[in-house]
Design a protein around this motif. Structure first.
Motif, PDB file in Angstrom:
ATOM      1  N   PRO A 156       0.817  -1.216   0.000  1.00 25.32           N
ATOM      2  CA  PRO A 156       0.000   0.000   0.000  1.00 25.32           C
ATOM      3  C   PRO A 156       0.850   1.265   0.000  1.00 25.32           C
ATOM      4  O   PRO A 156       1.992   1.276   0.478  1.00 25.32           O
ATOM      5  N   GLU A 157       0.276   2.316  -0.510  1.00 28.39           N
ATOM      6  CA  GLU A 157       0.974   3.600  -0.533  1.00 28.39           C
ATOM      7  C   GLU A 157       1.291   4.054   0.896  1.00 28.39           C
ATOM      8  O   GLU A 157       0.466   3.910   1.799  1.00 28.39           O
ATOM      9  N   ASP A 158       2.507   4.559   1.086  1.00 28.89           N
ATOM     10  CA  ASP A 158       2.988   5.066   2.385  1.00 28.89           C
ATOM     11  C   ASP A 158       3.256   3.953   3.395  1.00 28.89           C
ATOM     12  O   ASP A 158       3.576   4.238   4.557  1.00 28.89           O
ATOM     13  N   ALA A 159       3.118   2.687   2.991  1.00 28.88           N
ATOM     14  CA  ALA A 159       3.385   1.578   3.907  1.00 28.88           C
ATOM     15  C   ALA A 159       4.799   1.040   3.676  1.00 28.88           C
ATOM     16  O   ALA A 159       5.470   1.388   2.694  1.00 28.88           O
ATOM     17  N   HIS A 160       5.241   0.200   4.569  1.00 26.09           N
ATOM     18  CA  HIS A 160       6.545  -0.450   4.457  1.00 26.09           C
ATOM     19  C   HIS A 160       6.420  -1.831   5.097  1.00 26.09           C
ATOM     20  O   HIS A 160       5.415  -2.146   5.721  1.00 26.09           O
ATOM     21  N   TYR A 161       7.450  -2.641   4.937  1.00 26.69           N
ATOM     22  CA  TYR A 161       7.453  -3.942   5.578  1.00 26.69           C
ATOM     23  C   TYR A 161       8.152  -3.829   6.923  1.00 26.69           C
ATOM     24  O   TYR A 161       9.325  -3.487   7.002  1.00 26.69           O
ATOM     25  N   GLY A 162       7.410  -4.126   7.989  1.00 30.21           N
ATOM     26  CA  GLY A 162       7.954  -4.077   9.332  1.00 30.21           C
ATOM     27  C   GLY A 162       8.565  -5.409   9.712  1.00 30.21           C
ATOM     28  O   GLY A 162       8.933  -6.210   8.845  1.00 30.21           O
ATOM     29  N   HIS A 185       9.186  -9.153  10.384  1.00 28.85           N
ATOM     30  CA  HIS A 185       8.611 -10.386   9.836  1.00 28.85           C
ATOM     31  C   HIS A 185       7.712 -10.109   8.624  1.00 28.85           C
ATOM     32  O   HIS A 185       6.761 -10.829   8.365  1.00 28.85           O
ATOM     33  N   LYS A 186       8.033  -9.033   7.886  1.00 26.52           N
ATOM     34  CA  LYS A 186       7.312  -8.664   6.669  1.00 26.52           C
ATOM     35  C   LYS A 186       5.835  -8.329   6.925  1.00 26.52           C
ATOM     36  O   LYS A 186       4.980  -8.518   6.067  1.00 26.52           O
ATOM     37  N   ILE A 187       5.548  -7.829   8.096  1.00 24.73           N
ATOM     38  CA  ILE A 187       4.195  -7.335   8.381  1.00 24.73           C
ATOM     39  C   ILE A 187       4.047  -5.965   7.729  1.00 24.73           C
ATOM     40  O   ILE A 187       4.909  -5.090   7.895  1.00 24.73           O
ATOM     41  N   ILE A 188       2.982  -5.781   6.967  1.00 18.08           N
ATOM     42  CA  ILE A 188       2.737  -4.464   6.365  1.00 18.08           C
ATOM     43  C   ILE A 188       2.452  -3.471   7.483  1.00 18.08           C
ATOM     44  O   ILE A 188       1.577  -3.696   8.326  1.00 18.08           O
ATOM     45  N   ALA A 189       3.198  -2.369   7.501  1.00 17.44           N
ATOM     46  CA  ALA A 189       3.088  -1.412   8.608  1.00 17.44           C
ATOM     47  C   ALA A 189       3.154   0.012   8.077  1.00 17.44           C
ATOM     48  O   ALA A 189       3.634   0.269   6.963  1.00 17.44           O
ATOM     49  N   PHE A 190       2.653   0.917   8.890  1.00 18.88           N
ATOM     50  CA  PHE A 190       2.704   2.348   8.588  1.00 18.88           C
ATOM     51  C   PHE A 190       3.474   3.050   9.697  1.00 18.88           C
ATOM     52  O   PHE A 190       3.413   2.656  10.862  1.00 18.88           O
ATOM     53  N   HIS A 191       4.187   4.123   9.316  1.00 19.08           N
ATOM     54  CA  HIS A 191       4.874   4.956  10.302  1.00 19.08           C
ATOM     55  C   HIS A 191       4.042   6.172  10.690  1.00 19.08           C
ATOM     56  O   HIS A 191       4.418   6.907  11.603  1.00 19.08           O
ATOM     57  N   ASP A 192       2.934   6.393   9.976  1.00 17.28           N
ATOM     58  CA  ASP A 192       2.121   7.587  10.200  1.00 17.28           C
ATOM     59  C   ASP A 192       0.739   7.187  10.711  1.00 17.28           C
ATOM     60  O   ASP A 192       0.074   6.318  10.128  1.00 17.28           O
ATOM     61  N   TYR A 193       0.315   7.802  11.795  1.00 20.50           N
ATOM     62  CA  TYR A 193      -0.960   7.474  12.450  1.00 20.50           C
ATOM     63  C   TYR A 193      -2.147   7.688  11.509  1.00 20.50           C
ATOM     64  O   TYR A 193      -2.984   6.795  11.326  1.00 20.50           O
ATOM     65  N   GLU A 194      -2.243   8.874  10.902  1.00 14.49           N
ATOM     66  CA  GLU A 194      -3.393   9.208  10.067  1.00 14.49           C
ATOM     67  C   GLU A 194      -3.466   8.320   8.824  1.00 14.49           C
ATOM     68  O   GLU A 194      -4.536   7.841   8.442  1.00 14.49           O
ATOM     69  N   LYS A 195      -2.312   8.069   8.196  1.00 16.03           N
ATOM     70  CA  LYS A 195      -2.301   7.249   6.984  1.00 16.03           C
ATOM     71  C   LYS A 195      -2.632   5.799   7.303  1.00 16.03           C
ATOM     72  O   LYS A 195      -3.320   5.120   6.528  1.00 16.03           O
ATOM     73  N   GLY A 196      -2.152   5.310   8.423  1.00 16.92           N
ATOM     74  CA  GLY A 196      -2.482   3.954   8.825  1.00 16.92           C
ATOM     75  C   GLY A 196      -3.962   3.793   9.116  1.00 16.92           C
ATOM     76  O   GLY A 196      -4.583   2.790   8.742  1.00 16.92           O
ATOM     77  N   LEU A 197      -4.560   4.784   9.790  1.00 18.96           N
ATOM     78  CA  LEU A 197      -5.991   4.747  10.103  1.00 18.96           C
ATOM     79  C   LEU A 197      -6.823   4.786   8.825  1.00 18.96           C
ATOM     80  O   LEU A 197      -7.815   4.061   8.686  1.00 18.96           O
ATOM     81  N   ALA A 198      -6.417   5.618   7.863  1.00 19.35           N
ATOM     82  CA  ALA A 198      -7.148   5.725   6.596  1.00 19.35           C
ATOM     83  C   ALA A 198      -7.126   4.384   5.847  1.00 19.35           C
ATOM     84  O   ALA A 198      -8.144   3.958   5.287  1.00 19.35           O
ATOM     85  N   TYR A 199      -5.974   3.716   5.866  1.00 24.42           N
ATOM     86  CA  TYR A 199      -5.876   2.426   5.180  1.00 24.42           C
ATOM     87  C   TYR A 199      -6.734   1.370   5.894  1.00 24.42           C
ATOM     88  O   TYR A 199      -7.371   0.527   5.243  1.00 24.42           O
ATOM     89  N   ALA A 200      -6.768   1.414   7.222  1.00 20.78           N
ATOM     90  CA  ALA A 200      -7.580   0.459   7.981  1.00 20.78           C
ATOM     91  C   ALA A 200      -9.058   0.608   7.633  1.00 20.78           C
ATOM     92  O   ALA A 200      -9.786  -0.385   7.509  1.00 20.78           O
ATOM     93  N   LYS A 201      -9.523   1.844   7.477  1.00 18.00           N
ATOM     94  CA  LYS A 201     -10.917   2.082   7.087  1.00 18.00           C
ATOM     95  C   LYS A 201     -11.186   1.535   5.695  1.00 18.00           C
ATOM     96  O   LYS A 201     -12.266   0.997   5.420  1.00 18.00           O
ATOM     97  N   LYS A 202     -10.190   1.656   4.829  1.00 14.92           N
ATOM     98  CA  LYS A 202     -10.347   1.203   3.451  1.00 14.92           C
ATOM     99  C   LYS A 202     -10.485  -0.310   3.368  1.00 14.92           C
ATOM    100  O   LYS A 202     -11.316  -0.832   2.608  1.00 14.92           O
ATOM    101  N   VAL A 203      -9.682  -1.037   4.161  1.00 15.25           N
ATOM    102  CA  VAL A 203      -9.697  -2.508   4.090  1.00 15.25           C
ATOM    103  C   VAL A 203     -10.595  -3.140   5.146  1.00 15.25           C
ATOM    104  O   VAL A 203     -10.746  -4.359   5.188  1.00 15.25           O
ATOM    105  N   GLY A 204     -11.166  -2.314   6.042  1.00  9.87           N
ATOM    106  CA  GLY A 204     -12.107  -2.836   7.031  1.00  9.87           C
ATOM    107  C   GLY A 204     -11.477  -3.663   8.128  1.00  9.87           C
ATOM    108  O   GLY A 204     -12.031  -4.693   8.535  1.00  9.87           O
ATOM    109  N   LYS A 205     -10.320  -3.226   8.619  1.00 12.41           N
ATOM    110  CA  LYS A 205      -9.636  -3.953   9.691  1.00 12.41           C
ATOM    111  C   LYS A 205      -9.375  -3.026  10.868  1.00 12.41           C
ATOM    112  O   LYS A 205      -9.275  -1.801  10.687  1.00 12.41           O
ATOM    113  N   PRO A 206      -9.243  -3.581  12.075  1.00 10.81           N
ATOM    114  CA  PRO A 206      -8.883  -2.741  13.229  1.00 10.81           C
ATOM    115  C   PRO A 206      -7.425  -2.300  13.134  1.00 10.81           C
ATOM    116  O   PRO A 206      -6.637  -2.863  12.369  1.00 10.81           O
TER     117      PRO A 206
END
Length: 707
Positions: A557-563, A565-586
């Motif tokens: 995903p845009e603005d994401a990186h691999y944290g 164990h290759k877990i998709i992660a975000f360094h930015d609170y707002e961008k991570g929250l926006a992506y969570a709303k998009k994919v429907g995950k907590p």
């Protein structure tokens, strides 16, 4: 800059970060009085020296404590006023009124009656003020009480409980069958039935009656407290160990002989008393060293955290520890200025308790070159916990007692002196071993600075290679293959020396697979993380992402990186929250740090487990907020907090978010939240128990799916 100067004055650092900023820690308890009546109990644990002002502070004085019961009058009714425990009274010269306040602990109770049977929780907002020495901090918090499920309508509740209570009280055998009893309302009349015999008559509600019970929910804002006894005993052991160094061990017979001479003069009781006082003063001096840390912690709750993550401070400590290590290896001697030592030694000739005090001070000063590094690790280890300066005092108490015990024991029981080994070359061997270990620990400080500044000088492979070389060198020294300046001629090696050499060699060999990607669980969290490496997936191994799907990189995903164990992660609170709303995950908020040892241990020992990793990869959106990230914020994103602190970096921004929104500044700190940014369950800190962490994840995800 002032905090930096304070750090240099101490000459010590620490390896983790977990400083809680809360002055008042709240615990909640829900006591069920009847089917619809509950008592809300709010217990406050107040930091030492601070005052929490009461509910009824007189007008014109300090701000009183105020509880706001959300939705009161709609979902439930308040019965009476909020009760509070016994408080203290003291006249204020500033406000010229009598102030009412609590110290150490406080308790508040409010009785309520639930009118909405579907009510699941009650939120109580609080506002108040805590003060110490004229300085005050605003207390803002929200306490949550979870209600048990009410399975019947309110108009039947009290009747059901009364009816079942009568049955149970009249027939003791009925108590065992109470789960078979059902209550049916028929035109306002209550009928008690047996579920097995009268199932056909069950029409509206089925309930099970229970005796009055207590439902308790504890809201902890800090990670699991450090076991004080483990800390005390470990520092006690450290104090005992430093007595077996060349700076301290030879002083034992000299000091003991002084007290024995007093006993030989006919005053045995005085000799023993003075020996005990000598030990007491050693302990007292070390405890007094911790007092300034309480003062600095009171001035700024995060001063220790800021010092520990400052790269230049860590480089300074690296240099200091390397100098001490080289001295231990025999290159030169580090001593306190002779003028200072002589002045203190002369003062010890005054006699009486004053003379004994200066004798103890002389020991501490003269032995500093041997005890200093160990003392630094004790201070650092204690201050890296969430207990801060309080646990430091306990640690210093243990260290001082450990150092004092041999002197007191041998003075009281001089016959035991015959069992002591004679001073000799073995003391230098002990000193050299400490030198090797201290050199290894020094590189941890350099690694912390390197991680924060992203220099990539001490990556994981480099760190491991350095440690392999150090512990291999230690093994060769213990086997007699390397000799140093102050070593005595060695005709043979003792069994103990051989075993210690084998242990060091085994540890060096254990580290070697780490160069190829082995996790090295024994020292988990100590080396840089796998992601901070020349080969994040291990030398000779293909990237697991490429193996899974050659186009997987394109799907990041845009603005994401691999944290980790290759877990998709975000360094930015707002961008991570926006992506969570998009994919429907907590969202899993991970307050972490580049230099946080416990964060790396969680990632390597808990997140990597098959019970946890699939959940992190598939069921949540990870937002990792590095509170020690020194990347500058864009100019339009910089701001100043309400208390005047300038927020200029991303790390400061995320640290401020943790403090203001979650009332905590600890790492690691995990929060599961929904798209409305409300917590799905209670946040947790360092949780090394895999099952406990798994249960916490599953609970939060299940609550998200119910929304």
């Amino acid at each position: 800059m002032k905090k930096l100067l304070v750090a240099f004055a101490f000459l010590f650092s620490f390896l983790g970060q977990s400083q809680i900023v809360d002055i008042v820690k709240w615990k909640t308890k829900l006591i069920q009085k009847s089917n619809t009546e509950f008592e809300l109990v709010m217990d406050a644990q107040i930091d030492f020296g601070w005052h929490l002002y009461a509910l009824n502070t007189p007008d014109g004085g300090s701000q009183p404590l105020v509880f706001t019961f959300k939705n009161a009058g709609k979902d439930y009714e308040l019965i009476g006023k909020t009760k509070q425990g016994n408080y203290q009274k003291e006249y204020s010269d500033v406000f010229e009124v009598e102030e009412y306040f609590f110290t150490n602990t406080a308790q508040f109770k409010q009785l309520i009656k639930v009118t909405n049977p579907n009510l699941k929780e009650i939120k109580v907002a609080l506002e108040g003020q805590t003060c110490i020495d004229g300085r005050c901090v605003q207390e803002d918090d929200v306490l949550i009480f979870t209600l048990p499920t009410i399975k019947i309508e309110e108009k039947l509740a009290e009747k059901v409980v009364d009816e079942v209570t009568k049955i149970v009280s009249n027939d003791e055998k009925m108590e065992k069958k109470v789960e078979q009893v059902v209550i049916i309302e028929d035109e306002g009349k209550i009928e008690v039935l047996d579920l097995e015999k009268d199932t056909s008559k069950v029409q509206k509600e089925i309930v099970s009656a229970e005796k009055e019970k207590t439902v308790e929910k504890v809201s902890e804002k800090s990670k699991e407290e450090i076991n004080v006894w483990i800390l005390f005993l470990s520092t006690l052991l450290a104090g005992i160990l430093v007595t077996f160094t060349p700076c301290v061990f030879p002083m034992i017979p000299m000091t003991v002989s002084f007290f024995l001479k007093q006993s030989a003069k006919g005053d045995t009781k005085k000799g023993r008393f003075n020996a005990l006082m000598y030990g007491f003063f050693i302990v007292l001096i070390y405890v007094l060293i911790s007092i300034p840390f309480h003062i600095f912690q009171g001035i700024s709750g995060d001063v220790f955290y800021e010092i520990s993550t400052n790269p230049y401070v860590n480089v300074f400590f690296f240099i200091v520890f390397v100098i001490f290590a080289i001295s231990f290896l025999g290159a030169f001697e580090i001593t306190i200025p002779s003028s200072l030592a002589n002045k203190v030694d002369n003062a010890s000739n005054k006699g009486g308790l004053v003379g004994i005090f200066f004798m103890a001070l002389t020991l501490i000063i003269v032995s500093f070159s041997c005890t200093g590094p160990a003392l630094g690790l004790v201070i650092g280890g204690a201050l890296s916990t969430d207990g801060g300066a309080t646990l430091l005092t306990i640690a210093m108490l243990g260290f001082g007692l450990g150092l004092a015990l041999p002197f007191m024991i041998f003075a009281l029981f001089p016959s035991m002196m015959s069992g002591l080994p004679k001073s000799g070359g073995w003391l230098n061997t002990v000193k050299v071993v400490f030198g090797f270990i201290e050199l290894a620990l020094a590189f941890k400080f350099l690694s912390m600075a390197d991680l924060v500044m992203d220099w990539h000088l001490i990556e994981r492979e480099v760190f491991i290679v350095i440690w392999i070389a150090i512990f291999l060198g230690l093994a060769l020294y213990l086997f007699g293959k390397i000799t140093l300046p102050h070593d005595s001629p060695l005709s043979h090696i003792s069994v103990g020396r051989m075993l210690l050499g084998l242990l060091s060699l085994s540890f060096a060999l254990y580290l070697i697979p780490g160069l190829w990607g082995a996790p090295l669980n024994i020292i988990s969290g100590f080396p840089p993380p796998m992601s901070y490496s020349e080969s994040p997936n291990g030398v000779g191994f293909k990237n697991e992402i490429i193996i899974a799907n050659v186009n997987e990189e394109e799907k990041l995903p845009e603005d994401a990186h691999y944290g980790p164990h290759k877990i998709i992660a975000f360094h930015d609170y707002e961008k991570g929250l926006a992506y969570a709303k998009k994919v429907g995950k907590p969202v899993l908020i991970d307050f972490t740090g580049k230099t946080c040892v416990n964060c790396r241990r969680m990632e390597e020992l808990v997140w990597a487990k098959p019970e946890i990793l699939p959940t992190l990869k598939n069921d949540i959106v990870l937002v990792s907020l590095y509170v020690d990230d020194r990347t500058e914020l864009p100019e339009d994103k910089k701001y100043v907090t309400s208390n005047g602190k300038e927020i200029n970096t991303f790390g400061q921004k995320w640290s401020d978010l943790g403090i203001t929104k979650y009332k905590a500044n600890i790492q690691p700190y995990y929060i599961l939240m929904g798209h409305d940014e409300a917590n799905l369950n209670e946040p947790v800190g360092y949780t090394p128990d895999i099952e406990e962490y798994k249960t916490w994840l599953e609970e939060g995800i299940a609550n998200f799916k119910k929304q």
